[in-house]
Design a protein around this motif. Structure first.
Motif, PDB file in Angstrom:
ATOM      1  N   LYS A 331       0.840  -1.196   0.000  1.00  0.00           N
ATOM      2  CA  LYS A 331       0.000   0.000   0.000  1.00  0.00           C
ATOM      3  C   LYS A 331       0.874   1.246   0.000  1.00  0.00           C
ATOM      4  O   LYS A 331       1.903   1.294   0.675  1.00  0.00           O
ATOM      5  N   SER A 332       0.458   2.247  -0.762  1.00  0.00           N
ATOM      6  CA  SER A 332       1.188   3.515  -0.783  1.00  0.00           C
ATOM      7  C   SER A 332       0.484   4.517   0.118  1.00  0.00           C
ATOM      8  O   SER A 332      -0.747   4.527   0.227  1.00  0.00           O
ATOM      9  N   SER A 356       4.114   0.485   2.260  1.00  0.00           N
ATOM     10  CA  SER A 356       4.171  -0.468   3.371  1.00  0.00           C
ATOM     11  C   SER A 356       3.768  -1.852   2.887  1.00  0.00           C
ATOM     12  O   SER A 356       2.909  -1.999   2.011  1.00  0.00           O
ATOM     13  N   TYR A 357       4.419  -2.864   3.443  1.00  0.00           N
ATOM     14  CA  TYR A 357       4.118  -4.250   3.103  1.00  0.00           C
ATOM     15  C   TYR A 357       4.355  -5.083   4.353  1.00  0.00           C
ATOM     16  O   TYR A 357       4.873  -4.574   5.361  1.00  0.00           O
ATOM     17  N   PRO A 358       3.945  -6.351   4.356  1.00  0.00           N
ATOM     18  CA  PRO A 358       3.946  -7.140   5.599  1.00  0.00           C
ATOM     19  C   PRO A 358       5.257  -7.114   6.381  1.00  0.00           C
ATOM     20  O   PRO A 358       5.239  -7.081   7.612  1.00  0.00           O
ATOM     21  N   SER A 362       9.198   0.890   2.350  1.00  0.00           N
ATOM     22  CA  SER A 362      10.191   1.656   1.597  1.00  0.00           C
ATOM     23  C   SER A 362       9.594   3.012   1.278  1.00  0.00           C
ATOM     24  O   SER A 362       8.431   3.113   0.882  1.00  0.00           O
ATOM     25  N   GLY A 363      10.383   4.040   1.470  1.00  0.00           N
ATOM     26  CA  GLY A 363       9.859   5.379   1.222  1.00  0.00           C
ATOM     27  C   GLY A 363      10.856   6.273   0.535  1.00  0.00           C
ATOM     28  O   GLY A 363      12.031   5.950   0.401  1.00  0.00           O
ATOM     29  N   ILE A 385      11.228  -2.694  -3.579  1.00  0.00           N
ATOM     30  CA  ILE A 385      10.113  -3.393  -2.941  1.00  0.00           C
ATOM     31  C   ILE A 385      10.074  -4.850  -3.388  1.00  0.00           C
ATOM     32  O   ILE A 385       9.902  -5.767  -2.576  1.00  0.00           O
ATOM     33  N   LEU A 386      10.263  -5.076  -4.692  1.00  0.00           N
ATOM     34  CA  LEU A 386      10.274  -6.449  -5.207  1.00  0.00           C
ATOM     35  C   LEU A 386      11.373  -7.267  -4.545  1.00  0.00           C
ATOM     36  O   LEU A 386      11.173  -8.435  -4.183  1.00  0.00           O
ATOM     37  N   ALA A 387      12.543  -6.638  -4.365  1.00  0.00           N
ATOM     38  CA  ALA A 387      13.659  -7.335  -3.725  1.00  0.00           C
ATOM     39  C   ALA A 387      13.323  -7.679  -2.275  1.00  0.00           C
ATOM     40  O   ALA A 387      13.633  -8.775  -1.789  1.00  0.00           O
TER      41      ALA A 387
END
Length: 742
Positions: A331-332, A356-358, A362-363, A385-387
């Motif tokens: 989510k952004s 944000s992710y579980p 990253s910002g 984020i993918l990494a």
């Protein structure tokens, strides 16, 4: 900052440096991310703190005998991704007489080779201007250090990185930096350097060498080299010039100064020494590089994205559109939006955002031009984020450079259309990140048909064509020197041809990561320097920023001090020929000199969002040129806002200057008790009664001394007296540990 290639080999032969017998490889490419330290298992740490301390003391015998083993702390071992070499760090700190010193040293590999060293002594008074050690003496100290402790291999002194008059505070030590390049077959390797820093008191306080991650580098054979004279003759016959704008910024005031210069053959980097091919920004070519062809992105201004000024809510909607992401459980969120001015003086909305992710988040931030609604700074964090999520990046087939350029132009048209008519298509090949399959393009700004150096739109395109990053560098400048007032190209070519020479060096023409070969290249020098600037308006050579150490004015006893102030931009004089060091200086100018000597001032330029700024005097508003100096002096307690106006044009008397100095030293409370001071001056009765303590302390500290028994309290202070006494004040402040850097 460029390096002057003076080609001095220390002693009768090149330096012998055993610790550096391996090749050094320190090529840094655009947008290359620094390696992340990875901690090794503790079982791999085969060295103890005592091992590192022993090695350290061997490198610096006696210099650090005052440190005990308890003053050191060890960090190790660790390694960088892609390397098998272990690193170990040693830190030290100690407080002596209330002043703290600290330093660190890094060792590499099984034989604990030193990689870098940094040291901040507790006391640096002898390193302040005028330094105990001259530049020539410091050069000998650096050379002796290299020769005495580092044997084997060959290194050659190139130059000191900075001039003798850096823009710095008088309370900061003079630091001399020297650069040495490694030699191969008696030829310097341009990216294999050692840097040594020496303080003005003669102490080695800095050392850095780049490591060789690849020990299998190959080098061109020097026996195949063509004669320099023939190549030089050819380059001179083909030499041409192009005008270029260069913007210089005063980082304390934010003021910008534009130079119009002549750039010689901007596309030529050198000539391959054996094949004779020309090394250009786009690689080797059999043909001599031609003049740049400017192809503008748009022939006329295009409407902005919004059609006019946008509100903060509209900026938020634009950001939300740009920050949409199609990843599950990601989510952004926009954390904050504030209206400000950016580095280039533009009114922008600065937006902080976070994905944000579980397992984390990253910002980053982005900027939207308030007047146009266009995104002028953006970085796509999707790959990060993918990494983090452990997902594979895009498997799209990488674009060709031509396809990527078309995509980059499409992105500019979409996000910053109103800028297009100010920028041209790239003059050089894109930077290709082969691992990511992405390209980075630079679109140069053009004014009056002239390229503006450094002002460009940078666009990153991912291998699937999406926007990786966007940055619009557009500096607001009112006055651009007219190209019509420049000397002719013929005159410029004659000046540059006369100054042109060639230098043979090893360099990596191909910057790809897997390339381990060094070419022999003849690089052009002008006045025996890699970087020289020819002023297009005057036809004169200009010094680079921070390099000027010239004698501007003369004076019987304060010449060195006055020239230091002028070269370090502490004292601003309009006409050196008319300058009189024995003339009285005004309060306003004296205060500005004092503040520039003791503290960095960034003021409203760096903090434009600050509203309701203080105004201590009616006649010094935020737009006044002395505003920052006056308000900083009030903040530091040097002057008191006890009058409606500050008499900037009045001369300052000796006793008034004594008050400023004692306040700067933090001794005002002692000075206020005037009754306890007994002065032996012949003119004590002329000292203002409530200033007796200030005068007494200033005299005893040898800041402002009596002359033949008389203090002359009402005497108007001259430029020369202020320069000499301010330097004495800086020394006292340093001794006391009372500094005001910011």
């Amino acid at each position: 900052m460029g390096f002057k290639h003076v080609g001095i080999i220390l002693g009768a032969s090149a330096l012998s440096l055993g610790l550096f017998s391996a090749n050094v490889n320190a090529t840094t490419t655009l947008n290359e991310q620094p390696p992340v330290q990875i901690k090794a298992a503790s079982t791999e740490n085969v060295f103890t703190k005592e091992d590192l301390i022993k090695k350290f003391r061997g490198l610096f015998p006696k210099q650090f005998d005052f440190l005990t083993n308890a003053d050191f702390q060890m960090n190790g071992g660790y390694y960088y991704p892609g390397e098998e070499t272990m690193r170990y760090d040693l830190f030290f700190t100690k407080t002596i007489n209330g002043k703290q010193l600290y330093g660190n040293v890094s060792f590499v590999g099984k034989d604990l080779q030193i990689e870098n060293f940094s040291y901040q002594p507790a006391t640096v008074t002898e390193a302040l201007f005028p330094a105990k050690v001259s530049k020539d003496e410091a050069q000998k100290i650096a050379g002796d250090f290299m020769k005495k402790y580092l044997e084997g291999g060959e290194y050659q002194l190139e130059t000191d990185s900075y001039g003798y008059y850096p823009t710095q505070l008088l309370t900061e030590p003079i630091r001399y930096s020297f650069s040495y390049t490694r030699l191969k077959n008696k030829v310097s390797i341009n990216d294999q350097r050692i840097e040594v820093s020496v303080l003005g008191n003669g102490e080695i306080v800095g050392f850095y060498r780049s490591l060789d991650a690849n020990k299998a580098s190959t080098f061109d054979d020097t026996k195949q080299v063509k004669a320099k004279d023939a190549i030089l003759k050819n380059v001179k016959e083909n030499l041409y010039v192009e005008k270029q704008y260069q913007i210089e910024t005063d980082y304390q005031t934010g003021e910008r100064h534009v130079r119009l210069v002549y750039q010689p053959i901007p596309n030529l980097l050198g000539v391959h020494a054996s094949s004779g091919k020309y090394l250009t920004l786009n690689g080797y070519s059999a043909d001599f590089p031609k003049k740049s062809t400017i192809s503008m992105l748009a022939s006329k201004p295009l409407p902005s994205k919004s059609g006019g000024e946008i509100t903060i809510d509209e900026a938020k909607k634009i950001a939300e559109q740009l920050l949409k992401i199609d990843l599950k459980d990601v989510k952004s969120n926009i954390d904050s939006i504030r209206e400000t001015k950016n580095y280039n003086g533009q009114e922008v909305y600065s937006i902080q955002y976070m994905y944000s992710y579980p397992n984390g988040g990253s910002g980053a931030s982005l900027e939207i031009n308030k007047q146009t609604g266009e995104v002028i700074q953006y970085y796509n964090v999707k790959s990060e984020i993918l990494a983090q999520l452990g997902e594979k990046p895009s498997e799209a087939k990488p674009l060709t450079e031509k396809q990527a350029l078309e995509k980059a132009i499409d992105h500019i048209k979409k996000w910053v259309p109103s800028y297009l008519h100010n920028y041209a298509k790239p003059m050089e090949a894109a930077y290709l990140d082969e691992m990511q399959g992405s390209y980075m393009f630079n679109f140069p700004r053009v004014v009056n048909g002239v390229i503006v150096s450094g002002d460009s739109i940078s666009v990153g395109v991912a291998k699937d064509g999406s926007l990786n990053n966007l940055y619009v560098n557009y500096q607001e400048v009112e006055n651009w020197p007219s190209p019509d007032k420049a000397i002719s190209e013929k005159q410029a070519k004659e000046i540059l041809t006369k100054a042109l020479s060639l230098r043979l060096n090893y360099m990596k023409a191909n910057q790809k990561q897997e390339n381990h070969h060094y070419d022999l290249v003849y690089s052009p020098l002008f006045n025996e320097r890699s970087f020289s600037i020819l002023d297009a308006l005057t036809g004169e050579w200009q010094a680079l920023y921070g390099e000027n150490n010239s004698t501007v004015v003369t004076h019987p006893w304060a010449e060195e001090e006055l020239n230091y102030f002028i070269n370090a931009k502490i004292l601003d004089i309009k006409d050196p020929k008319q300058f009189n060091g024995d003339a009285a200086i005004s309060k306003g100018e004296a205060l500005q000199v004092l503040m520039k000597s003791l503290t960095y001032m960034y003021g409203g330029y760096y903090y434009p969002e600050q509203e309701n700024r203080n105004q201590s005097f009616d006649n010094i508003n935020p737009e006044h040129p002395l505003y920052q100096s006056v308000e900083r002096a009030v903040e530091m307690g040097v002057i008191k806002p006890d009058t409606k106006s500050f008499a900037i044009d009045e001369p300052i008397s000796k006793e008034q200057l004594a008050v400023w100095y004692i306040r700067a030293l933090g001794l005002e409370q002692a000075a206020k008790h005037s009754a306890i001071y007994k002065l032996s001056f012949t003119d004590t009765d002329k000292v203002q009664q409530d200033l007796l303590g200030y005068v007494a302390l200033a005299n005893s500290l040898e800041l402002l001394k009596a002359d033949q028994g008389a203090f002359n309290p009402k005497k108007e202070v001259t430029y020369a007296e202020l320069a000499v006494s301010t330097i004495q004040l800086a020394h006292k402040i340093s001794e006391k540990g009372r500094a005001f850097p910011y």
